[in-house]
Design a protein around this motif. Structure first.
Motif, PDB file in Angstrom:
ATOM      1  N   GLU A  32      -3.401 -10.477   7.194  1.00 17.62           N
ATOM      2  CA  GLU A  32      -2.650  -9.341   8.141  1.00 17.62           C
ATOM      3  C   GLU A  32      -3.274  -8.014   7.777  1.00 17.62           C
ATOM      4  O   GLU A  32      -3.615  -7.693   6.589  1.00 17.62           O
ATOM      5  CB  GLU A  32      -1.056  -9.396   7.660  1.00 17.62           C
ATOM      6  CG  GLU A  32      -0.319 -10.940   7.938  1.00 17.62           C
ATOM      7  CD  GLU A  32       0.931 -10.907   7.335  1.00 17.62           C
ATOM      8  OE1 GLU A  32       1.311  -9.751   7.154  1.00 17.62           O
ATOM      9  OE2 GLU A  32       1.651 -11.870   7.271  1.00 17.62           O
ATOM     10  N   LEU A  33      -3.100  -7.221   8.990  1.00 15.94           N
ATOM     11  CA  LEU A  33      -3.796  -5.795   8.687  1.00 15.94           C
ATOM     12  C   LEU A  33      -2.656  -5.032   7.865  1.00 15.94           C
ATOM     13  O   LEU A  33      -1.601  -5.167   8.220  1.00 15.94           O
ATOM     14  CB  LEU A  33      -3.949  -5.264  10.016  1.00 15.94           C
ATOM     15  CG  LEU A  33      -5.094  -5.660  10.830  1.00 15.94           C
ATOM     16  CD1 LEU A  33      -5.235  -5.011  12.263  1.00 15.94           C
ATOM     17  CD2 LEU A  33      -6.419  -5.230  10.139  1.00 15.94           C
ATOM     18  N   ARG A  34      -3.231  -4.526   6.809  1.00 14.32           N
ATOM     19  CA  ARG A  34      -2.426  -3.466   5.966  1.00 14.32           C
ATOM     20  C   ARG A  34      -3.316  -2.377   5.685  1.00 14.32           C
ATOM     21  O   ARG A  34      -4.286  -1.994   5.908  1.00 14.32           O
ATOM     22  CB  ARG A  34      -2.006  -4.260   4.767  1.00 14.32           C
ATOM     23  CG  ARG A  34      -1.481  -5.598   4.652  1.00 14.32           C
ATOM     24  CD  ARG A  34      -0.141  -5.552   5.191  1.00 14.32           C
ATOM     25  NE  ARG A  34       0.779  -4.683   4.445  1.00 14.32           N
ATOM     26  CZ  ARG A  34       1.491  -4.990   3.341  1.00 14.32           C
ATOM     27  NH1 ARG A  34       1.633  -6.030   2.949  1.00 14.32           N
ATOM     28  NH2 ARG A  34       2.361  -4.032   2.860  1.00 14.32           N
ATOM     29  N   LEU A  35      -2.522  -1.095   5.270  1.00 11.46           N
ATOM     30  CA  LEU A  35      -3.184   0.058   5.105  1.00 11.46           C
ATOM     31  C   LEU A  35      -3.124   0.223   3.567  1.00 11.46           C
ATOM     32  O   LEU A  35      -2.201   0.094   2.806  1.00 11.46           O
ATOM     33  CB  LEU A  35      -1.998   1.188   5.830  1.00 11.46           C
ATOM     34  CG  LEU A  35      -2.702   2.459   5.767  1.00 11.46           C
ATOM     35  CD1 LEU A  35      -3.954   2.645   6.633  1.00 11.46           C
ATOM     36  CD2 LEU A  35      -1.684   3.403   6.277  1.00 11.46           C
ATOM     37  N   TRP A  36      -4.272   0.754   3.062  1.00  9.16           N
ATOM     38  CA  TRP A  36      -4.540   1.313   1.728  1.00  9.16           C
ATOM     39  C   TRP A  36      -4.664   2.937   1.683  1.00  9.16           C
ATOM     40  O   TRP A  36      -5.426   3.166   2.763  1.00  9.16           O
ATOM     41  CB  TRP A  36      -5.662   0.372   0.907  1.00  9.16           C
ATOM     42  CG  TRP A  36      -5.539  -0.826   0.726  1.00  9.16           C
ATOM     43  CD1 TRP A  36      -5.323  -1.314  -0.802  1.00  9.16           C
ATOM     44  CD2 TRP A  36      -5.288  -2.219   1.381  1.00  9.16           C
ATOM     45  NE1 TRP A  36      -4.975  -2.711  -0.804  1.00  9.16           N
ATOM     46  CE2 TRP A  36      -5.060  -3.010   0.440  1.00  9.16           C
ATOM     47  CE3 TRP A  36      -5.291  -2.673   2.572  1.00  9.16           C
ATOM     48  CZ2 TRP A  36      -5.002  -4.458   0.598  1.00  9.16           C
ATOM     49  CZ3 TRP A  36      -5.365  -3.783   3.006  1.00  9.16           C
ATOM     50  CH2 TRP A  36      -4.958  -4.756   2.086  1.00  9.16           C
ATOM     51  N   ALA A  37      -4.543   3.492   0.676  1.00  6.96           N
ATOM     52  CA  ALA A  37      -4.927   4.814   0.549  1.00  6.96           C
ATOM     53  C   ALA A  37      -6.106   4.839  -0.463  1.00  6.96           C
ATOM     54  O   ALA A  37      -6.028   4.237  -1.389  1.00  6.96           O
ATOM     55  CB  ALA A  37      -3.521   5.511  -0.146  1.00  6.96           C
ATOM     56  N   CYS A  38      -7.323   5.414   0.042  1.00  5.57           N
ATOM     57  CA  CYS A  38      -8.203   5.989  -0.802  1.00  5.57           C
ATOM     58  C   CYS A  38      -8.083   7.094  -1.722  1.00  5.57           C
ATOM     59  O   CYS A  38      -7.674   8.062  -1.156  1.00  5.57           O
ATOM     60  CB  CYS A  38      -9.611   6.146  -0.202  1.00  5.57           C
ATOM     61  SG  CYS A  38     -10.997   6.267  -0.941  1.00  5.57           S
ATOM     62  N   ARG A  39      -8.417   6.885  -2.905  1.00  4.64           N
ATOM     63  CA  ARG A  39      -8.221   7.857  -3.991  1.00  4.64           C
ATOM     64  C   ARG A  39      -9.508   9.090  -3.724  1.00  4.64           C
ATOM     65  O   ARG A  39      -9.076  10.353  -4.164  1.00  4.64           O
ATOM     66  CB  ARG A  39      -8.249   7.529  -5.373  1.00  4.64           C
ATOM     67  CG  ARG A  39      -7.066   6.804  -5.652  1.00  4.64           C
ATOM     68  CD  ARG A  39      -7.106   6.411  -7.211  1.00  4.64           C
ATOM     69  NE  ARG A  39      -6.261   5.435  -7.658  1.00  4.64           N
ATOM     70  CZ  ARG A  39      -5.033   5.614  -8.064  1.00  4.64           C
ATOM     71  NH1 ARG A  39      -4.601   6.831  -7.979  1.00  4.64           N
ATOM     72  NH2 ARG A  39      -4.283   4.649  -8.077  1.00  4.64           N
TER      73      ARG A  39
END
Length: 65
Positions: A15-22
């Motif tokens: 499933e497409l999910r969103l991550w935040a890059c540091r």
């Protein structure tokens, strides 16, 4: 205004999910020069769909994530 880099990628269940890059210097060495980015161990996520982008930026700024 703080820049927020996000990565949209599939999770373990495809499933497409969103991550935040540091960001540079705080992780994500593997994504610095890649055109097709994927989350790494230093990325935060997958993010809760209820969080706003401002809330995600605040989490990263405080170091809670």
């Amino acid at each position: 205004m703080t820049e927020l880099n996000t990565i949209l990628a599939k999770d373990d269940r495809a499933e497409l999910r969103l991550w935040a890059c540091r960001g540079e210097g705080k992780g994500c060495e593997r994504n610095r020069y890649r055109t097709s980015q994927k989350p790494c161990a230093d990325c935060v996520g997958p993010l809760d769909e209820k969080l706003t982008l401002q809330e995600v930026a605040d989490l990263l700024k405080r170091g809670d994530a």
